[in-house]
Design a protein around this motif. Sequence first.
Motif, PDB file in Angstrom:
ATOM      1  N   ASP A  67      85.388  46.276 -31.868  1.00 52.33           N
ATOM      2  CA  ASP A  67      86.851  46.209 -31.897  1.00 52.33           C
ATOM      3  C   ASP A  67      87.373  44.782 -31.745  1.00 52.33           C
ATOM      4  OD1 ASP A  67      87.235  48.916 -32.279  1.00 52.33           O
ATOM      5  OD2 ASP A  67      87.264  49.355 -30.126  1.00 52.33           O
ATOM      6  N   VAL A  68      86.500  43.865 -31.298  1.00 55.09           N
ATOM      7  CA  VAL A  68      86.925  42.471 -31.132  1.00 55.09           C
ATOM      8  C   VAL A  68      86.895  41.784 -32.491  1.00 55.09           C
ATOM      9  CG1 VAL A  68      86.354  40.231 -30.105  1.00 55.09           C
ATOM     10  CG2 VAL A  68      86.228  42.307 -28.712  1.00 55.09           C
ATOM     11  N   ARG A  69      88.058  41.302 -32.919  1.00 57.61           N
ATOM     12  CA  ARG A  69      88.202  40.742 -34.267  1.00 57.61           C
ATOM     13  C   ARG A  69      88.504  39.251 -34.274  1.00 57.61           C
ATOM     14  NH1 ARG A  69      90.128  44.017 -37.985  1.00 57.61           N
ATOM     15  NH2 ARG A  69      89.748  42.213 -39.319  1.00 57.61           N
ATOM     16  N   GLY A  70      88.662  38.670 -33.081  1.00 54.14           N
ATOM     17  CA  GLY A  70      88.930  37.243 -33.014  1.00 54.14           C
ATOM     18  C   GLY A  70      88.768  36.729 -31.602  1.00 54.14           C
ATOM     19  N   VAL A  71      88.584  35.414 -31.481  1.00 47.52           N
ATOM     20  CA  VAL A  71      88.473  34.790 -30.161  1.00 47.52           C
ATOM     21  C   VAL A  71      89.267  33.491 -30.147  1.00 47.52           C
ATOM     22  CG1 VAL A  71      86.211  35.774 -29.585  1.00 47.52           C
ATOM     23  CG2 VAL A  71      86.324  33.554 -30.762  1.00 47.52           C
ATOM     24  N   ILE A  72      89.678  33.098 -28.956  1.00 49.69           N
ATOM     25  CA  ILE A  72      90.160  31.750 -28.689  1.00 49.69           C
ATOM     26  C   ILE A  72      89.152  31.152 -27.720  1.00 49.69           C
ATOM     27  CG2 ILE A  72      92.008  30.327 -27.704  1.00 49.69           C
ATOM     28  CD1 ILE A  72      93.968  32.627 -28.399  1.00 49.69           C
ATOM     29  N   ALA A  73      88.613  29.986 -28.043  1.00 49.31           N
ATOM     30  CA  ALA A  73      87.569  29.398 -27.206  1.00 49.31           C
ATOM     31  C   ALA A  73      87.695  27.876 -27.200  1.00 49.31           C
ATOM     32  CB  ALA A  73      86.183  29.812 -27.710  1.00 49.31           C
ATOM     33  N   PRO A  74      87.220  27.239 -26.112  1.00 51.20           N
ATOM     34  CA  PRO A  74      87.336  25.781 -25.989  1.00 51.20           C
ATOM     35  C   PRO A  74      86.368  25.022 -26.896  1.00 51.20           C
ATOM     36  CG  PRO A  74      86.163  26.682 -24.099  1.00 51.20           C
ATOM     37  CD  PRO A  74      86.643  27.856 -24.908  1.00 51.20           C
ATOM     38  N   HIS A  75      86.552  23.696 -26.940  1.00 48.15           N
ATOM     39  CA  HIS A  75      85.722  22.884 -27.832  1.00 48.15           C
ATOM     40  C   HIS A  75      85.296  21.564 -27.201  1.00 48.15           C
ATOM     41  CE1 HIS A  75      89.999  21.829 -29.236  1.00 48.15           C
ATOM     42  NE2 HIS A  75      89.569  20.766 -28.545  1.00 48.15           N
ATOM     43  N   ALA A  76      85.196  21.520 -25.881  1.00 40.26           N
ATOM     44  CA  ALA A  76      84.729  20.291 -25.226  1.00 40.26           C
ATOM     45  C   ALA A  76      83.196  20.246 -25.277  1.00 40.26           C
ATOM     46  CB  ALA A  76      85.224  20.241 -23.782  1.00 40.26           C
ATOM     47  N   GLY A  77      82.624  19.150 -24.792  1.00 40.83           N
ATOM     48  CA  GLY A  77      81.166  19.082 -24.682  1.00 40.83           C
ATOM     49  C   GLY A  77      80.654  20.262 -23.880  1.00 40.83           C
ATOM     50  N   TYR A  78      79.476  20.752 -24.228  1.00 41.88           N
ATOM     51  CA  TYR A  78      78.974  21.974 -23.597  1.00 41.88           C
ATOM     52  C   TYR A  78      78.757  21.837 -22.087  1.00 41.88           C
ATOM     53  CZ  TYR A  78      78.317  24.480 -28.017  1.00 41.88           C
ATOM     54  OH  TYR A  78      78.516  25.143 -29.206  1.00 41.88           O
ATOM     55  N   SER A 307      91.973  15.972 -15.554  1.00 41.17           N
ATOM     56  CA  SER A 307      91.160  17.157 -15.866  1.00 41.17           C
ATOM     57  C   SER A 307      91.579  17.731 -17.216  1.00 41.17           C
ATOM     58  CB  SER A 307      91.315  18.238 -14.787  1.00 41.17           C
ATOM     59  OG  SER A 307      92.578  18.866 -14.890  1.00 41.17           O
ATOM     60  N   VAL A 308      90.684  18.558 -17.758  1.00 40.51           N
ATOM     61  CA  VAL A 308      90.989  19.346 -18.954  1.00 40.51           C
ATOM     62  C   VAL A 308      90.691  20.796 -18.607  1.00 40.51           C
ATOM     63  CG1 VAL A 308      90.479  19.758 -21.402  1.00 40.51           C
ATOM     64  CG2 VAL A 308      90.372  17.425 -20.480  1.00 40.51           C
ATOM     65  N   SER A 309      91.559  21.692 -19.066  1.00 45.14           N
ATOM     66  CA  SER A 309      91.377  23.123 -18.786  1.00 45.14           C
ATOM     67  C   SER A 309      90.763  23.830 -19.978  1.00 45.14           C
ATOM     68  CB  SER A 309      92.731  23.777 -18.472  1.00 45.14           C
ATOM     69  OG  SER A 309      93.422  23.088 -17.464  1.00 45.14           O
ATOM     70  N   TYR A 310      89.986  24.881 -19.685  1.00 48.00           N
ATOM     71  CA  TYR A 310      89.318  25.659 -20.724  1.00 48.00           C
ATOM     72  C   TYR A 310      89.601  27.141 -20.500  1.00 48.00           C
ATOM     73  CZ  TYR A 310      86.834  21.238 -20.487  1.00 48.00           C
ATOM     74  OH  TYR A 310      86.539  19.889 -20.411  1.00 48.00           O
ATOM     75  N   ALA A 311      90.030  27.819 -21.566  1.00 46.92           N
ATOM     76  CA  ALA A 311      90.347  29.248 -21.470  1.00 46.92           C
ATOM     77  C   ALA A 311      89.723  29.973 -22.656  1.00 46.92           C
ATOM     78  CB  ALA A 311      91.847  29.461 -21.447  1.00 46.92           C
ATOM     79  N   SER A 312      89.148  31.138 -22.383  1.00 47.96           N
ATOM     80  CA  SER A 312      88.530  31.949 -23.450  1.00 47.96           C
ATOM     81  C   SER A 312      89.181  33.311 -23.507  1.00 47.96           C
ATOM     82  CB  SER A 312      87.029  32.108 -23.178  1.00 47.96           C
ATOM     83  OG  SER A 312      86.378  30.862 -23.360  1.00 47.96           O
ATOM     84  N   ALA A 313      89.455  33.747 -24.742  1.00 48.04           N
ATOM     85  CA  ALA A 313      90.139  35.036 -24.951  1.00 48.04           C
ATOM     86  C   ALA A 313      89.482  35.806 -26.092  1.00 48.04           C
ATOM     87  CB  ALA A 313      91.609  34.809 -25.268  1.00 48.04           C
ATOM     88  N   ALA A 314      89.680  37.112 -26.084  1.00 53.18           N
ATOM     89  CA  ALA A 314      89.227  37.967 -27.180  1.00 53.18           C
ATOM     90  C   ALA A 314      90.419  38.721 -27.723  1.00 53.18           C
ATOM     91  CB  ALA A 314      88.163  38.945 -26.681  1.00 53.18           C
ATOM     92  N   GLY A 315      90.464  38.838 -29.045  1.00 50.86           N
ATOM     93  CA  GLY A 315      91.506  39.614 -29.724  1.00 50.86           C
ATOM     94  C   GLY A 315      90.898  40.940 -30.176  1.00 50.86           C
TER      95      GLY A 315
END
Length: 319
Positions: A67-78, A307-315
Amino acid sequence: MLLSLYNCPKLFLFVCLFLSSSSSTSSNMEKVRRASHAGSWYTDNPKKLSEELEGWLGASGLSKSSDVRGVIAPHAGYSYSGRAAAYAFANIDPKNISRVFLLGPSHHYYTPKCALSTATVYKTPIGDLPIDLEVIEELKATGKFELMDIRVDEAEHSMEMHLPYLAKVFEGHQVKVVPILVGALNAENEALFGQLLAKYVDDPNNFFSVSSDFCHWGSRFNYMHYDKKHGAIYKSIEALDRMGMDIIETGDPDAFKQYLSEYDNTICGRHPISVFLHMLRNCSTKIKIKFLRYEQSSQCKSTRDSSVSYASAAGKVDA
């Protein structure tokens, strides 16, 4: 007796032209985007990278969902955002997905539009991802997109940092990618590209990977919003980010635009996120975004910190 090419200028010229033509045809068949940030932003050792990604995906404790059709994810160094990103990519069930639309912001190249990759394949240390040339041609035919020079493509990290995760999640599955560099769009163009791409959301074989970090705080980012009612600076940053995340979860691109206008939060993927929200507004499939992880690169306690913030989401498809 063999004829010397040097004694026959016409034959020599013909052979040179033939070889030149063959070489050109061969090079045009495959245009490679190198994994240009491997070895710096993340390891270029295939075994180590694979183990790292597997470890983070497993540690998220999340299950794959069709059911998950998309994500929002960060892009900094791992080393900064790799763990947080896993909370997005761990949701992906690769079985029925054949195409991934990759939307990333432009950090180095200015365009008021969206730009398409001119590559035919994206390399990663753990497997290559072919570009869906058919969809690229379809999008080019709209006349709304620019084409991205390969040097611009390789200089940009926002989409590349999603590629190893996609290569890992889709290991053993055939998938193509549609990379779209999202420029500094005004509100009208965010809506336009969202409407143009909305039809692809209604195809369940398509997936969407949206690249964004959240608040970049500190004097080096020229952004130091601080609301003391939340306590320490890092808590104020989190409150600001979560306000934006809550609005994104409503799916309302106008409310998100208003939030950005009011607080000017330095969310570098604001334009890809806005385009995605307009896509969801204009498609027939109902998709609900939910944030699953939030982290900060460090906890700011004084104005000397950053600082930089990182947030992950699922659509997820909302039945």
